[in-house]
Motif scaffolding. Structure first.
Motif: not given
Length: 305
Positions: A88-94, A165-173, A199-206
């Protein structure tokens, strides 16, 4: 431990055979579950809430217990160590520094006002304790301009990556925000895993463009963009927990249970400043007026748990 259930013959011990039941999120955002220790006659010996990291999944259990032999392909054994059964985790990595990501937070989410922050934590428990102490949930029914609730997020530096890290998943989504961050920092990736919901989601932006998206929603896979070099050797067609960890490692990220990096951890508490007063208390007239005058203010009252 629930002392109202079970026969009271023993307390939990490492090596006990248990049957996992409902999964849930603990107060510090960790993956947890209810486990039942079952006697050979099917009665309950004890019931407890445990961290997923404290139970090890065994594919075919055949074990001797003080109450006889039990066999099952659905049992787990309490070890006190081991890989988690769920996530159970959500994160953004920049691809930037922690200070730069922290500075970009308010520009990316201007409706979230930082009202408190802390750093210099002694250990990871102190991080989660601060987060729990500074969060304050307010339901839609109780929301007012003076009672808006507070969310808390944890940031850290992980090698060349700054992590939110955001465990509500709102920001990573938040696809628009991820795109905005990638315009600023170049490479941005997002991971969301909630195994209680499958559920498992991944996204990559460039540089402001979505390069790749993988979504597994209860076994239904969806893809966008071409495979990335980091996916080499990965069974992307069955993307889930194992593949999430493989992909994180391929990007040079620490795994979710290794985060946050305590020596660099920063915790922030934020209050939402969007004005929902016209929607408060379920006013149909107010809702219609709010949607007409300010479409952005008419956000739905929901969040992921």
């Amino acid at each position: 431990m629930d002392l109202t259930l079970g026969d009271g013959s023993s307390l939990p011990a490492i090596g006990d055979i248990v049957q996992p039941d409902q999964g849930f999120t603990g107060p510090n955002g960790e993956s947890m579950g209810i486990v039942f220790c079952i006697n050979s006659d099917g009665t309950v010996k004890w019931v407890a809430d445990v961290l997923d990291s404290e139970i090890e999944l065994l594919p075919d259990v055949s074990a001797e217990t003080s109450h006889g032999r039990i066999c099952s392909d659905r049992f787990a054994v309490s070890r006190g160590v081991g890989k988690p059964m769920g996530m159970h985790f959500g994160l953004i990595a920049a691809k930037t520094s922690l200070s730069e990501l922290r500075a970009a937070f308010s520009e990316t989410w201007p409706e979230l006002e930082v009202v408190d922050s802390a750093e210099g934590f002694a250990n990871v428990d102190d991080v989660w304790s601060w987060k729990s102490a500074h969060e304050r949930f307010v339901s839609a029914a109780d929301w007012t301009k003076d009672n808006q609730g507070v969310e808390a997020y944890v940031l850290c530096q992980d090698g060349p990556w700054a992590i939110l890290m955001d465990f509500s998943f709102v920001l990573p989504g938040d696809e628009a925000a991820l795109e905005k961050l990638s315009v600023r920092f170049g490479s941005v990736v997002s991971f969301i895993v909630e195994t209680a919901g499958g559920c498992a989601y991944f996204s990559s932006y460039e540089s402001g463009q979505l390069r790749r998206m993988i979504q597994n929603t209860d076994g239904q896979l969806a893809f966008s963009g071409a495979r990335l070099p980091q996916e080499e050797g990965m069974a992307v067609e069955s993307y889930y927990m194992k593949e999430t960890e493989q992909l994180m490692r391929a990007f040079g990220l620490s795994l979710h249970d290794e985060l946050p990096i305590v020596s660099t951890a920063v915790a922030i508490a934020v209050a939402g400043r969007a004005d929902y007063s016209a929607l408060a208390r379920g006013s149909d007239d107010g809702e219609a007026e709010a949607r007409k005058s300010s479409p952005q203010a008419a956000r739905p009252w929901w969040r992921f748990w």
